[in-house]
Scaffold this motif. Structure first.
Motif, PDB file in Angstrom:
ATOM      1  N   ALA A  63       0.827  -1.210   0.000  1.00  0.00           N
ATOM      2  CA  ALA A  63       0.000   0.000   0.000  1.00  0.00           C
ATOM      3  C   ALA A  63       0.860   1.259   0.000  1.00  0.00           C
ATOM      4  O   ALA A  63       0.558   2.234  -0.690  1.00  0.00           O
ATOM      5  CB  ALA A  63      -0.941  -0.009   1.203  1.00  0.00           C
ATOM      6  N   ILE A  64       1.941   1.236   0.758  1.00  0.00           N
ATOM      7  CA  ILE A  64       2.842   2.391   0.794  1.00  0.00           C
ATOM      8  C   ILE A  64       3.521   2.568  -0.559  1.00  0.00           C
ATOM      9  O   ILE A  64       3.567   3.671  -1.106  1.00  0.00           O
ATOM     10  CB  ILE A  64       3.877   2.242   1.929  1.00  0.00           C
ATOM     11  CG1 ILE A  64       3.181   2.380   3.285  1.00  0.00           C
ATOM     12  CG2 ILE A  64       4.993   3.268   1.792  1.00  0.00           C
ATOM     13  CD1 ILE A  64       4.060   2.024   4.475  1.00  0.00           C
ATOM     14  N   ALA A  65       4.044   1.480  -1.122  1.00  0.00           N
ATOM     15  CA  ALA A  65       4.750   1.552  -2.403  1.00  0.00           C
ATOM     16  C   ALA A  65       3.843   2.023  -3.532  1.00  0.00           C
ATOM     17  O   ALA A  65       4.282   2.732  -4.436  1.00  0.00           O
ATOM     18  CB  ALA A  65       5.353   0.194  -2.746  1.00  0.00           C
ATOM     19  N   ALA A  66       2.571   1.653  -3.481  1.00  0.00           N
ATOM     20  CA  ALA A  66       1.621   2.038  -4.525  1.00  0.00           C
ATOM     21  C   ALA A  66       0.994   3.403  -4.268  1.00  0.00           C
ATOM     22  O   ALA A  66       0.183   3.881  -5.059  1.00  0.00           O
ATOM     23  CB  ALA A  66       0.528   0.980  -4.646  1.00  0.00           C
ATOM     24  N   GLY A  67       1.349   4.034  -3.146  1.00  0.00           N
ATOM     25  CA  GLY A  67       0.792   5.350  -2.825  1.00  0.00           C
ATOM     26  C   GLY A  67      -0.661   5.305  -2.386  1.00  0.00           C
ATOM     27  O   GLY A  67      -1.367   6.303  -2.450  1.00  0.00           O
ATOM     28  N   GLN A  68      -1.113   4.149  -1.928  1.00  0.00           N
ATOM     29  CA  GLN A  68      -2.524   4.003  -1.570  1.00  0.00           C
ATOM     30  C   GLN A  68      -2.811   4.214  -0.088  1.00  0.00           C
ATOM     31  O   GLN A  68      -3.952   4.429   0.287  1.00  0.00           O
ATOM     32  CB  GLN A  68      -3.016   2.609  -1.963  1.00  0.00           C
ATOM     33  CG  GLN A  68      -2.972   2.376  -3.440  1.00  0.00           C
ATOM     34  CD  GLN A  68      -3.259   0.927  -3.791  1.00  0.00           C
ATOM     35  OE1 GLN A  68      -3.234   0.051  -2.943  1.00  0.00           O
ATOM     36  NE2 GLN A  68      -3.520   0.681  -5.056  1.00  0.00           N
ATOM     37  N   LEU A  69      -1.801   4.152   0.754  1.00  0.00           N
ATOM     38  CA  LEU A  69      -2.039   4.206   2.189  1.00  0.00           C
ATOM     39  C   LEU A  69      -2.668   5.529   2.614  1.00  0.00           C
ATOM     40  O   LEU A  69      -3.731   5.547   3.231  1.00  0.00           O
ATOM     41  CB  LEU A  69      -0.747   3.955   2.972  1.00  0.00           C
ATOM     42  CG  LEU A  69      -0.931   3.912   4.486  1.00  0.00           C
ATOM     43  CD1 LEU A  69      -1.761   2.708   4.887  1.00  0.00           C
ATOM     44  CD2 LEU A  69       0.405   3.900   5.184  1.00  0.00           C
ATOM     45  N   VAL A  70      -2.046   6.628   2.283  1.00  0.00           N
ATOM     46  CA  VAL A  70      -2.576   7.935   2.685  1.00  0.00           C
ATOM     47  C   VAL A  70      -3.902   8.197   1.987  1.00  0.00           C
ATOM     48  O   VAL A  70      -4.857   8.681   2.599  1.00  0.00           O
ATOM     49  CB  VAL A  70      -1.559   9.060   2.393  1.00  0.00           C
ATOM     50  CG1 VAL A  70      -2.168  10.428   2.640  1.00  0.00           C
ATOM     51  CG2 VAL A  70      -0.310   8.860   3.241  1.00  0.00           C
TER      52      VAL A  70
ATOM     53  N   LYS B 165      -9.712   8.927   2.316  1.00  0.00           N
ATOM     54  CA  LYS B 165     -11.021   8.584   1.771  1.00  0.00           C
ATOM     55  C   LYS B 165     -11.955   8.039   2.841  1.00  0.00           C
ATOM     56  O   LYS B 165     -13.143   8.363   2.877  1.00  0.00           O
ATOM     57  CB  LYS B 165     -10.869   7.557   0.646  1.00  0.00           C
ATOM     58  CG  LYS B 165     -12.184   7.160   0.010  1.00  0.00           C
ATOM     59  CD  LYS B 165     -11.975   6.205  -1.142  1.00  0.00           C
ATOM     60  CE  LYS B 165     -13.288   5.804  -1.760  1.00  0.00           C
ATOM     61  NZ  LYS B 165     -13.099   4.870  -2.876  1.00  0.00           N
ATOM     62  N   TYR B 166     -11.433   7.182   3.723  1.00  0.00           N
ATOM     63  CA  TYR B 166     -12.270   6.530   4.720  1.00  0.00           C
ATOM     64  C   TYR B 166     -12.131   7.126   6.112  1.00  0.00           C
ATOM     65  O   TYR B 166     -12.549   6.522   7.098  1.00  0.00           O
ATOM     66  CB  TYR B 166     -11.965   5.028   4.757  1.00  0.00           C
ATOM     67  CG  TYR B 166     -12.273   4.374   3.430  1.00  0.00           C
ATOM     68  CD1 TYR B 166     -13.587   4.219   2.996  1.00  0.00           C
ATOM     69  CD2 TYR B 166     -11.253   3.936   2.592  1.00  0.00           C
ATOM     70  CE1 TYR B 166     -13.873   3.644   1.777  1.00  0.00           C
ATOM     71  CE2 TYR B 166     -11.539   3.361   1.366  1.00  0.00           C
ATOM     72  CZ  TYR B 166     -12.846   3.216   0.971  1.00  0.00           C
ATOM     73  OH  TYR B 166     -13.125   2.647  -0.236  1.00  0.00           O
ATOM     74  N   ASN B 167     -11.579   8.306   6.185  1.00  0.00           N
ATOM     75  CA  ASN B 167     -11.409   8.997   7.460  1.00  0.00           C
ATOM     76  C   ASN B 167     -12.763   9.145   8.133  1.00  0.00           C
ATOM     77  O   ASN B 167     -13.755   9.518   7.511  1.00  0.00           O
ATOM     78  CB  ASN B 167     -10.775  10.368   7.200  1.00  0.00           C
ATOM     79  CG  ASN B 167     -10.405  11.087   8.465  1.00  0.00           C
ATOM     80  OD1 ASN B 167     -10.760  10.673   9.560  1.00  0.00           O
ATOM     81  ND2 ASN B 167      -9.684  12.167   8.317  1.00  0.00           N
ATOM     82  N   ARG B 168     -12.812   8.859   9.409  1.00  0.00           N
ATOM     83  CA  ARG B 168     -14.075   8.939  10.150  1.00  0.00           C
ATOM     84  C   ARG B 168     -14.521  10.377  10.370  1.00  0.00           C
ATOM     85  O   ARG B 168     -15.674  10.648  10.624  1.00  0.00           O
ATOM     86  CB  ARG B 168     -13.927   8.246  11.496  1.00  0.00           C
ATOM     87  CG  ARG B 168     -13.751   6.775  11.353  1.00  0.00           C
ATOM     88  CD  ARG B 168     -13.667   6.119  12.701  1.00  0.00           C
ATOM     89  NE  ARG B 168     -13.104   4.792  12.540  1.00  0.00           N
ATOM     90  CZ  ARG B 168     -12.249   4.242  13.365  1.00  0.00           C
ATOM     91  NH1 ARG B 168     -11.872   4.877  14.439  1.00  0.00           N
ATOM     92  NH2 ARG B 168     -11.788   3.056  13.133  1.00  0.00           N
ATOM     93  N   SER B 169     -13.586  11.295  10.319  1.00  0.00           N
ATOM     94  CA  SER B 169     -13.914  12.700  10.555  1.00  0.00           C
ATOM     95  C   SER B 169     -14.449  13.337   9.285  1.00  0.00           C
ATOM     96  O   SER B 169     -13.842  13.248   8.230  1.00  0.00           O
ATOM     97  CB  SER B 169     -12.660  13.446  11.020  1.00  0.00           C
ATOM     98  OG  SER B 169     -12.927  14.830  11.090  1.00  0.00           O
ATOM     99  N   SER B 170     -15.570  13.979   9.403  1.00  0.00           N
ATOM    100  CA  SER B 170     -16.125  14.672   8.239  1.00  0.00           C
ATOM    101  C   SER B 170     -15.742  16.161   8.264  1.00  0.00           C
ATOM    102  O   SER B 170     -16.104  16.899   7.374  1.00  0.00           O
ATOM    103  CB  SER B 170     -17.645  14.533   8.210  1.00  0.00           C
ATOM    104  OG  SER B 170     -18.194  15.091   9.400  1.00  0.00           O
ATOM    105  N   LYS B 171     -15.009  16.571   9.283  1.00  0.00           N
ATOM    106  CA  LYS B 171     -14.607  17.967   9.407  1.00  0.00           C
ATOM    107  C   LYS B 171     -13.331  18.224   8.606  1.00  0.00           C
ATOM    108  O   LYS B 171     -12.444  17.375   8.548  1.00  0.00           O
ATOM    109  CB  LYS B 171     -14.347  18.332  10.866  1.00  0.00           C
ATOM    110  CG  LYS B 171     -15.584  18.243  11.716  1.00  0.00           C
ATOM    111  CD  LYS B 171     -15.273  18.594  13.140  1.00  0.00           C
ATOM    112  CE  LYS B 171     -16.532  18.445  13.980  1.00  0.00           C
ATOM    113  NZ  LYS B 171     -16.299  18.723  15.371  1.00  0.00           N
TER     114      LYS B 171
END
Length: 133
Positions: free
Chosen positions: A108-115, A120-126
């Motif tokens: 995931a890190i190598a493909a740039g998908q982690l961040v 995208k799925y962050n629980r915070s909507s703020k």
């Protein structure tokens, strides 16, 4: 590298199988090695975990859910034929789980998908950039 997140996986398997979660500290000592092999066509990955402390009898292993999990893994109780073999197999299962998690996270890190996935799925909507400090 030492490891990316072995403790997360060790904790999960320990809780699921009735191990002492406090042993996560020692059990998570891990060195993850990755090296390119076969002229860069393949990746060899390994984990070394010298301090995994597990058991298959007594304590939390007797709880219904944890006992069922140990049974599912084929390591519940003591082996009559080879004392200690169930615990050794459980330690191998922990290490194999860590290996899979390390490979997944590094991919995931190598493909740039982690961040990207965390955002995208962050629980915070703020929008935290607009929150006054």
């Amino acid at each position: 590298m030492l490891n990316a997140h072995a403790s997360n996986i060790v904790s999960a398997v320990f809780i699921a199988t009735g191990q002492d979660p406090a042993q996560n500290v020692e059990g998570s000592h891990c060195i993850t090695m990755m090296e390119s092999v076969n002229d860069g066509k393949d990746l060899h990955i390994s984990v070394t975990m010298p301090s995994i402390e597990v058991g298959t009898v007594g304590g939390g292993t007797q709880l219904a859910s944890q006992s069922a999990c140990l049974n599912l893994l084929g390591v519940k109780g003591a082996s009559k034929d080879s004392p200690g073999s169930n615990s050794r197999l459980l330690a191998s299962i922990v290490a194999g789980s860590v290996l899979a998690g390390e490979l997944s996270l590094m991919s995931a890190i190598a493909a740039g998908q982690l961040v990207r996935s965390h955002m995208k799925y962050n629980r915070s909507s703020k929008d935290v950039s607009k929150i006054p400090s």
